[in-house]
Design a protein around this motif. Structure first.
Motif, PDB file in Angstrom:
ATOM      1  N   VAL A  24      25.278  95.606  13.057  1.00 42.48           N
ATOM      2  CA  VAL A  24      24.560  94.996  14.484  1.00 42.48           C
ATOM      3  C   VAL A  24      23.398  94.395  14.717  1.00 42.48           C
ATOM      4  O   VAL A  24      22.651  95.358  14.200  1.00 42.48           O
ATOM      5  N   ASP A  25      23.597  93.254  15.097  1.00 43.66           N
ATOM      6  CA  ASP A  25      22.250  92.761  15.248  1.00 43.66           C
ATOM      7  C   ASP A  25      21.695  93.395  16.198  1.00 43.66           C
ATOM      8  O   ASP A  25      22.271  93.190  17.909  1.00 43.66           O
ATOM      9  N   ALA A  26      20.551  94.119  16.902  1.00 42.48           N
ATOM     10  CA  ALA A  26      19.964  94.095  17.696  1.00 42.48           C
ATOM     11  C   ALA A  26      19.729  93.419  18.897  1.00 42.48           C
ATOM     12  O   ALA A  26      20.090  93.145  20.297  1.00 42.48           O
ATOM     13  N   ARG A  27      19.511  92.223  19.058  1.00 36.85           N
ATOM     14  CA  ARG A  27      18.683  91.363  19.153  1.00 36.85           C
ATOM     15  C   ARG A  27      19.871  90.432  19.997  1.00 36.85           C
ATOM     16  O   ARG A  27      19.923  90.170  21.599  1.00 36.85           O
ATOM     17  N   LEU A  28      20.857  90.581  19.415  1.00 35.18           N
ATOM     18  CA  LEU A  28      22.468  90.163  19.602  1.00 35.18           C
ATOM     19  C   LEU A  28      22.331  90.725  21.611  1.00 35.18           C
ATOM     20  O   LEU A  28      22.647  90.682  22.300  1.00 35.18           O
ATOM     21  N   ILE A  29      22.622  92.522  21.499  1.00 39.08           N
ATOM     22  CA  ILE A  29      22.750  93.062  22.446  1.00 39.08           C
ATOM     23  C   ILE A  29      21.874  93.121  23.125  1.00 39.08           C
ATOM     24  O   ILE A  29      21.925  92.554  24.851  1.00 39.08           O
ATOM     25  N   GLU A  30      20.142  93.110  22.702  1.00 32.67           N
ATOM     26  CA  GLU A  30      18.822  92.307  23.572  1.00 32.67           C
ATOM     27  C   GLU A  30      19.062  90.402  24.856  1.00 32.67           C
ATOM     28  O   GLU A  30      18.740  91.138  25.990  1.00 32.67           O
TER      29      GLU A  30
END
Length: 243
Positions: free
Chosen positions: A213-219
């Motif tokens: 999971v790429d946290a930046r995508l969620i952010e």
């Protein structure tokens, strides 16, 4: 038999590898599924398994105005033209199925079937689970010529409605297949098989590993949380239980 609901190419591959017998194709599974785009239809047509596509033009209820109904009619033509094996459709409310709209769609689908010369299977989707009188809905589905009903038995989880499935199978009397789906777990399959259910539907998804999971995508709002993906091991477990 096991039908696995998928929403992308990776899901198709995982379902096939795990032993699914059929695929249901849609997008936005977290909203209960919406109509897939033409690009996914083309990919689905290349699969070695039969694929039924969901036509649901928007999230929310299943009370459709003429514009919505026309979109479903167009979807049916797209599915048939792509060479898919069937479609998953439904229209109605708690008060009952919309017989007139469904009849028009079924008639259109049967004309498409005749034109291409191969079967085009029709599944009545889980609008059925909203019905105040599911037995009346079953009779309408039979009358209209649907091949199967996808249902959780009106429960949040299909395994919680074994008694209702027994009643539906008895009422169907072999005229239409009753396919169990909706929160279905492997542990519930034996009891459902015991009351006569022969088709099962599940997404067989597991949470995406944290490491992927790429946290930046969620952010940035491109992804909602970790998400879930079709899990080959879960498909295999379901396939073994339904074999």
């Amino acid at each position: 038999m096991l039908e696995v609901c998928v929403e992308d190419g990776a899901g198709m591959a995982a379902a096939r590898a795990g032993g699914a017998a059929r695929l249901e194709l849609c997008v936005a599974l977290d909203l209960g599924g919406l109509t897939p785009p033409a690009s996914l239809l083309a990919l689905a047509a290349e699969q070695s398994l039969p694929v039924h596509a969901l036509s649901r033009p928007r999230p929310g209820d299943f009370v459709y105005n003429p514009r919505d109904a026309a979109l479903v009619r167009a979807d049916l033509a797209d599915f048939a033209q792509a060479g898919l094996a069937g479609a998953v459709i439904g229209c109605g409310s708690r008060q009952g199925l919309d017989r007139a709209v469904l009849a028009e769609w079924v008639d259109h689908a049967r004309h498409l079937q005749a034109a291409r010369g191969v079967p085009f299977s029709l599944t009545l989707h889980r609008v059925f689970d909203l019905l105040d009188d599911p037995l009346e809905g079953l009779e309408i589905a039979v009358e209209l010529g649907f091949d199967r009903i996808l249902t959780s038995g009106g429960a949040v989880r299909a395994g919680e409605a074994v008694g209702r499935f027994a009643a539906l199978v008895e009422a169907a009397r072999g005229r239409i297949a009753i396919m169990a789906g909706g929160g279905l777990e492997v542990g519930a399959i034996a009891a459902l098989r015991a009351v006569g259910v022969r088709e099962f539907h599940a997404s067989c998804r597991s949470p995406v590993p944290k490491a992927c999971v790429d946290a930046r995508l969620i952010e940035l709002g491109f992804q909602a949380g970790r998400g879930r993906q079709t899990d080959t091991a879960r498909v295999a477990a379901f396939a073994a239980a339904t074999a």
